[in-house]
Each structure stands twice: as C-alpha cells, then as structure tokens.
Design an enzyme around this catalytic site. Structure first.
Site, PDB file in Angstrom:
ATOM      1  CG  ASP A  21      53.688-124.955  23.356  1.00 56.10           C
ATOM      2  OD1 ASP A  21      52.751-125.698  23.012  1.00 56.10           O
ATOM      3  OD2 ASP A  21      53.721-124.366  24.450  1.00 56.10           O
ATOM      4  N   GLY A  24      48.194-126.900  18.607  1.00 50.95           N
ATOM      5  CA  GLY A  24      46.754-126.943  18.896  1.00 50.95           C
ATOM      6  C   GLY A  24      46.103-125.589  18.656  1.00 50.95           C
ATOM      7  CD1 TRP A  26      49.455-121.864  12.869  1.00 53.01           C
ATOM      8  CD2 TRP A  26      48.507-123.792  12.226  1.00 53.01           C
ATOM      9  NE1 TRP A  26      49.487-121.907  11.502  1.00 53.01           N
ATOM     10  CE2 TRP A  26      48.912-123.089  11.089  1.00 53.01           C
ATOM     11  CE3 TRP A  26      47.896-125.037  12.062  1.00 53.01           C
ATOM     12  CZ2 TRP A  26      48.722-123.576   9.779  1.00 53.01           C
ATOM     13  CZ3 TRP A  26      47.695-125.524  10.779  1.00 53.01           C
ATOM     14  CH2 TRP A  26      48.103-124.792   9.655  1.00 53.01           C
ATOM     15  NE  ARG A  34      45.292-130.903  21.232  1.00 50.91           N
ATOM     16  CZ  ARG A  34      46.013-129.867  21.644  1.00 50.91           C
ATOM     17  NH1 ARG A  34      45.450-128.698  21.780  1.00 50.91           N
ATOM     18  NH2 ARG A  34      47.277-130.006  21.945  1.00 50.91           N
ATOM     19  CG  HIS A  38      49.906-132.542  16.556  1.00 54.43           C
ATOM     20  ND1 HIS A  38      50.557-131.639  17.350  1.00 54.43           N
ATOM     21  CD2 HIS A  38      48.940-133.094  17.348  1.00 54.43           C
ATOM     22  CE1 HIS A  38      50.014-131.636  18.570  1.00 54.43           C
ATOM     23  NE2 HIS A  38      49.029-132.510  18.580  1.00 54.43           N
ATOM     24  CB  SER A  66      56.545-134.225  27.326  1.00 56.60           C
ATOM     25  OG  SER A  66      55.151-134.159  27.540  1.00 56.60           O
ATOM     26  NE  ARG A  72      49.228-132.790  24.603  1.00 56.66           N
ATOM     27  CZ  ARG A  72      49.558-131.735  23.892  1.00 56.66           C
ATOM     28  NH1 ARG A  72      49.281-131.701  22.609  1.00 56.66           N
ATOM     29  NH2 ARG A  72      50.165-130.702  24.447  1.00 56.66           N
ATOM     30  CG  LEU A 132      71.753-131.168  12.454  1.00 59.44           C
ATOM     31  CD1 LEU A 132      72.144-130.015  13.366  1.00 59.44           C
ATOM     32  CD2 LEU A 132      70.514-130.751  11.662  1.00 59.44           C
ATOM     33  NE  ARG A 189      56.839-123.748  25.859  1.00 56.50           N
ATOM     34  CZ  ARG A 189      56.489-124.555  26.846  1.00 56.50           C
ATOM     35  NH1 ARG A 189      57.304-124.731  27.849  1.00 56.50           N
ATOM     36  NH2 ARG A 189      55.336-125.204  26.833  1.00 56.50           N
ATOM     37  NE  ARG A 195      54.354-123.873  30.914  1.00 53.86           N
ATOM     38  CZ  ARG A 195      53.325-123.197  30.402  1.00 53.86           C
ATOM     39  NH1 ARG A 195      52.961-122.060  30.932  1.00 53.86           N
ATOM     40  NH2 ARG A 195      52.671-123.655  29.349  1.00 53.86           N
TER      41      ARG A 195
HETATM   42  C1  FPP Z   1      52.901-128.870  21.101  1.00 54.35           C
HETATM   43  O1  FPP Z   1      51.760-128.247  20.583  1.00 54.35           O
HETATM   44  C2  FPP Z   1      53.356-129.945  20.263  1.00 54.35           C
HETATM   45  C3  FPP Z   1      53.426-131.252  20.643  1.00 54.35           C
HETATM   46  C4  FPP Z   1      53.024-131.768  21.952  1.00 54.35           C
HETATM   47  C5  FPP Z   1      53.922-132.279  19.762  1.00 54.35           C
HETATM   48  C6  FPP Z   1      55.046-131.908  18.871  1.00 54.35           C
HETATM   49  C7  FPP Z   1      54.880-132.652  17.650  1.00 54.35           C
HETATM   50  C8  FPP Z   1      55.121-132.189  16.442  1.00 54.35           C
HETATM   51  C9  FPP Z   1      55.727-130.872  16.190  1.00 54.35           C
HETATM   52  C10 FPP Z   1      54.715-133.036  15.319  1.00 54.35           C
HETATM   53  C11 FPP Z   1      55.804-133.315  14.392  1.00 54.35           C
HETATM   54  C12 FPP Z   1      56.972-133.924  15.030  1.00 54.35           C
HETATM   55  C13 FPP Z   1      57.523-135.063  14.657  1.00 54.35           C
HETATM   56  C14 FPP Z   1      58.719-135.501  15.415  1.00 54.35           C
HETATM   57  C15 FPP Z   1      57.042-135.909  13.574  1.00 54.35           C
HETATM   58  P1  FPP Z   1      50.437-128.336  21.434  1.00 54.35           P
HETATM   59  O2  FPP Z   1      49.633-129.448  20.876  1.00 54.35           O
HETATM   60  O3  FPP Z   1      50.763-128.434  22.872  1.00 54.35           O
HETATM   61  O4  FPP Z   1      49.769-126.931  21.099  1.00 54.35           O
HETATM   62  P2  FPP Z   1      48.863-126.052  22.033  1.00 54.35           P
HETATM   63  O5  FPP Z   1      49.699-125.668  23.226  1.00 54.35           O
HETATM   64  O6  FPP Z   1      48.532-124.865  21.179  1.00 54.35           O
HETATM   65  O7  FPP Z   1      47.677-126.867  22.395  1.00 54.35           O
END
Ligand code: FPP
Length: 250
Positions: A21, A24, A26, A34, A38, A66, A72, A132, A189, A195
C-alpha cells in the site's frame, strides 16, 4: 551488525502475505500521478522476493489487485494490468534463475485476456521451481473466495461426492484458491494503514500482523528483515498459554 544476521534462520515464517500500500501517496509526494507510483513499486516487489529467498521463506503472496480495485479510474486499471503483463514477461528469466514458482489466486477469469494468457504461460514455465512460491492475488477478495468455496463444496454435496458430515477445516482449505499453500504466518502492510482489507481472511486466522509507515515503493530488503525480526520476537500461542508454549520448545 547487519539486519539479516539478527534473523534466526530456523524460525522464519513459511508464508508471508503482503498488502503493498501507498503507491499513490508516494507518487503524490513526488508531484507525479498515481500510475508513476505503481511503476515504481516493482523494485519493492523484487527486494521482497530476494529477501524471502535469502532467509528461506517458502511462500510470498502479494495483494496486487483487489476486487474493489476495479472501481478505480479506467486509466489506472489499464496501467496496472499493463504493468502486470510487462513485469511477468520481463521477470520470467529471473524467476527461472532464482527457482521461483509463480502462482495466481483470485477471479482470474475477470482479468483481460492478455493478462490471463501471460499469467498462464509464466505459471506453467515456472511450475517445477521449488525455492519460493510467489503468488499474485489478482481480482482477489477473501469474501468472494469464501463464497466460491462454499459453492464448490455445495455442488459436491448435491452430487453426492461429499456428505455434510465430512465438511471440516481441511475440506474448506482444499477448496480455497490457496489450496496448495500453507497458512499465512506473517502479514505485512505498508503505508501506515492498519487494516486487513478483505485479504486472505481464512488463511490469516493465526497470522502475526506487521504494519509499517514505509510507503510501498520505498520498501526494501532491510524492511522485510525488520518485519521478520519483529515476528521472531513475538510469541505465537495458537490459543495456548505462555507456559505451554515454553514447555513445548524446551
Ligand atoms: C496500493 O497503493 C497498490 C495497489 C492497489 C496496486 C499494487 C500494485 C503494484 C504494487 C504494482 C506492481 C505489482 C505487480 C504485480 C506488477 P495505492 O494505489 O492504494 O496507494 P495509496 O493508498 O497511497 O493511494
């Protein structure tokens, strides 16, 4: 003393689940959108996998998308799917070199065809790897998984393949998406949120939960080791008393 040498390699968690998490936030901190966040999350994924390999953790499950993430903005969903496809293709050689078996859980049928095909290919090519198991939770929701499990078990009851009396925890485990994985020992997390967010609810029944303020794109091997060290300093009792646990260990 470096962090890794503080880890007892005989007591590492077998299965670590990660809620990645903070991408966005970051990106926002960098004045970027956002999607940039990613894209910068991949280093953290590699570092986590390498950390797990170096201590001997046998399974890592990443919450990559999820069931709620479909809500989104379309551009973000498309960017995440593209990122998934490209990274699976780019990382295949590394998975082979590092003996990593790739696995996917969730409503995989709902992913774009290209993502399904790429996943299928990488899962098949890495299927004999043993060091793994790296599981991507995609279009995953734990409640949806449990509903799906109940439907599949019910079908067997209706078809007289299973009696109601035979249904126990083992049968349920065997019908979850994670049927071939051990229970989660440690859940990490990032980003300060505390959560579970509909992730592996059944499998985390006895997991230790570890929350860190680090935003996912900044997460490195050392942070993974911090989580393992914290885990090893906890006493896992599984409902028993402290004295019972101590006498078992002696
Ligand atoms: C949460 O950050 C992240 C996600 C919903 C997506 C997770 C995806 C990746 C880590 C990309 C790379 C993964 C793969 C499998 C290629 P957020 O966008 O909810 O951040 P925020 O809470 O700060 O808005």
């Amino acid at each position: 003393m470096d962090k890794k040498s503080r880890i007892d390699l005989k007591k590492v968690p077998n299965h670590v689940a990660v809620i990645m998490d903070g991408n966005g936030r970051w990106a926002k901190g960098q004045g970027m959108n956002r999607i940039f966040g990613h894209r910068n999350a991949l280093t953290a994924v590699r570092e986590t996998v390498n950390g797990a390999l170096s201590v001997g953790t046998k399974a890592v499950t990443l919450y990559a998308f999820s069931t709620e993430n479909w809500n989104r903005p379309k551009a973000e969903v498309t960017a995440l799917m593209t990122l998934l496809v490209n990274s699976l293709i780019n990382e295949l050689d590394t998975f082979m070199q590092n003996d990593v078996k790739v696995n996917a859980i969730g409503d995989i049928q709902s992913l774009p065809k290209k993502a399904q095909k790429t996943l299928q290919n990488v899962v098949q090519k890495t299927s004999n790897n043993r060091s793994l198991v790296l599981t991507f939770a995609l279009s995953y929701g734990a409640r949806e998984e449990i509903v799906n499990t109940i439907k599949n078990i019910s079908k067997k009851v209706v078809n007289n393949e299973l009696s109601i009396e035979e249904i126990d925890e083992k049968i349920i485990n065997n019908h979850l998406y994670t049927f071939n994985l051990p229970d989660v020992d440690l859940m990490i997390r990032t980003s300060g949120e505390q959560r579970i967010s509909n992730f592996l609810l059944w499998q985390m029944a006895y997991a230790e939960l570890y929350f860190t303020n680090i935003l996912w794109p900044d997460f490195r091997k050392e942070h993974f080791y911090d989580a393992i060290i914290d885990y090893q300093n906890r006493e896992r009792r599984f409902g028993k008393t402290s004295e019972q646990i101590t006498s078992v260990e002696e």
